[in-house]
Design a protein around this motif. Structure first.
Motif, PDB file in Angstrom:
ATOM      1  N   SER A   1      -7.536  -1.147  -4.361  1.00 37.43           N
ATOM      2  CA  SER A   1      -8.555  -0.575  -3.182  1.00 37.43           C
ATOM      3  C   SER A   1      -7.954   0.727  -2.919  1.00 37.43           C
ATOM      4  CB  SER A   1      -8.424  -1.513  -1.981  1.00 37.43           C
ATOM      5  OG  SER A   1      -7.274  -1.370  -1.414  1.00 37.43           O
ATOM      6  N   ALA A   2      -8.908   1.553  -2.197  1.00 37.34           N
ATOM      7  CA  ALA A   2      -8.555   2.780  -1.878  1.00 37.34           C
ATOM      8  C   ALA A   2      -9.250   3.154  -0.468  1.00 37.34           C
ATOM      9  CB  ALA A   2      -8.729   3.885  -2.671  1.00 37.34           C
TER      10      ALA A   2
ATOM     11  N   VAL B   1      -4.583   9.117   1.352  1.00 41.82           N
ATOM     12  CA  VAL B   1      -5.520   8.082   0.814  1.00 41.82           C
ATOM     13  C   VAL B   1      -4.519   6.841   0.866  1.00 41.82           C
ATOM     14  CG1 VAL B   1      -6.918   7.251  -1.244  1.00 41.82           C
ATOM     15  CG2 VAL B   1      -6.964   9.768  -0.717  1.00 41.82           C
TER      16      VAL B   1
ATOM     17  N   ASP C   1       0.635  -1.245  -0.050  1.00 42.54           N
ATOM     18  CA  ASP C   1       0.085  -0.078  -0.071  1.00 42.54           C
ATOM     19  C   ASP C   1       0.749   1.314   0.096  1.00 42.54           C
ATOM     20  OD1 ASP C   1      -1.834  -2.127   0.398  1.00 42.54           O
ATOM     21  OD2 ASP C   1      -2.944  -0.797   1.909  1.00 42.54           O
TER      22      ASP C   1
ATOM     23  N   VAL D   1      -5.888   0.330  -9.809  1.00 49.58           N
ATOM     24  CA  VAL D   1      -6.275   0.341  -8.435  1.00 49.58           C
ATOM     25  C   VAL D   1      -7.043  -0.795  -7.741  1.00 49.58           C
ATOM     26  CG1 VAL D   1      -7.298   1.743  -6.800  1.00 49.58           C
ATOM     27  CG2 VAL D   1      -6.270   2.841  -8.621  1.00 49.58           C
TER      28      VAL D   1
ATOM     29  N   VAL E   1      -3.632   3.544  -1.044  1.00 48.14           N
ATOM     30  CA  VAL E   1      -3.933   2.935  -2.072  1.00 48.14           C
ATOM     31  C   VAL E   1      -3.215   1.795  -2.240  1.00 48.14           C
ATOM     32  CG1 VAL E   1      -4.149   3.107  -4.757  1.00 48.14           C
ATOM     33  CG2 VAL E   1      -4.631   5.194  -3.216  1.00 48.14           C
ATOM     34  N   LYS E   2      -3.896   0.569  -2.864  1.00 43.25           N
ATOM     35  CA  LYS E   2      -3.386  -0.482  -3.052  1.00 43.25           C
ATOM     36  C   LYS E   2      -3.335  -0.747  -4.684  1.00 43.25           C
ATOM     37  CE  LYS E   2      -1.546  -4.753  -2.713  1.00 43.25           C
ATOM     38  NZ  LYS E   2      -1.023  -4.846  -4.114  1.00 43.25           N
TER      39      LYS E   2
ATOM     40  N   PHE F   1     -11.318   8.856  -5.403  1.00 39.53           N
ATOM     41  CA  PHE F   1     -10.308   7.703  -5.008  1.00 39.53           C
ATOM     42  C   PHE F   1     -10.953   6.349  -4.996  1.00 39.53           C
ATOM     43  CE2 PHE F   1      -7.458  11.249  -4.518  1.00 39.53           C
ATOM     44  CZ  PHE F   1      -6.326  10.426  -5.188  1.00 39.53           C
ATOM     45  N   HIS F   2     -12.496   6.559  -4.391  1.00 36.85           N
ATOM     46  CA  HIS F   2     -13.165   5.270  -4.138  1.00 36.85           C
ATOM     47  C   HIS F   2     -13.719   4.562  -5.434  1.00 36.85           C
ATOM     48  CE1 HIS F   2     -13.397   5.595  -0.018  1.00 36.85           C
ATOM     49  NE2 HIS F   2     -13.837   6.874  -0.086  1.00 36.85           N
TER      50      HIS F   2
END
Length: 170
Positions: free
Chosen positions: A51-52, A59, A20, A49, A61-62, A33-34
């Protein structure tokens, strides 16, 4: 514009050991970002992306394929962008700075005044800075009575200069 992408954040330090990263949002719409699926780095790499989620002012983020702290560290300092067409749609009459900068400015009578090179945020209203040849820059308040038309596809702005204003009070 050579790059058709919009900057929405900057990657900071890794977060944890699973890849992450902390992203500093550089957007007026951090909730975006979602919904993100794909972003691009400033060096052109495409990242998916996974996940976030929000954590403090960041944020987290993965990204797919970034699975270790070392992988994440390689992204530190990179800007992340989305395609222009994926930018948040603004309400009518509202524009992104990157849409305004570069517009040619004309009077109502068609006289070319210069090109917008900067936008000053004054608190009460923005001020567009138009560079002119062999003259000092023209400062244009971003007010409806001054800026009559903004034509993004046509790359021009039509203004009514202050000295042309009527002497009536509103």
């Amino acid at each position: 514009m050579a790059d058709d992408k919009v900057i929405i954040g900057k990657i900071g330090a890794p977060h944890g050991v699973r890849g992450d990263v902390r992203v500093i949002p550089l957007t007026d719409f951090p909730d975006r970002f979602h919904q993100l699926k794909t972003v691009y780095t400033d060096d052109g790499a495409k990242l998916t992306v996974e996940s976030a989620r929000f954590h403090k002012q960041f944020v987290l983020v993965k990204f797919r394929g970034i699975d270790t702290m070392n992988d994440a560290e390689l992204l530190r300092g990179k800007l992340i962008k989305v395609r222009r067409e994926d930018a948040v749609v603004l309400p009518e009459g509202h524009y992104y700075f990157f849409d305004i900068i570069g517009l040619s400015v004309y009077t109502e009578t068609g006289e070319h005044l210069g090109e917008i090179t900067d936008i000053l945020q004054t608190g009460s209203n923005d001020v567009y800075v138009a560079e002119r040849k062999n003259e000092k820059p023209l400062l244009i308040p971003a007010l409806k009575e001054v800026v009559l038309q903004i034509d993004i596809p046509g790359k021009k702005m039509i203004v009514k200069l202050q000295e042309e204003w009527d002497d009536h009070e509103d």
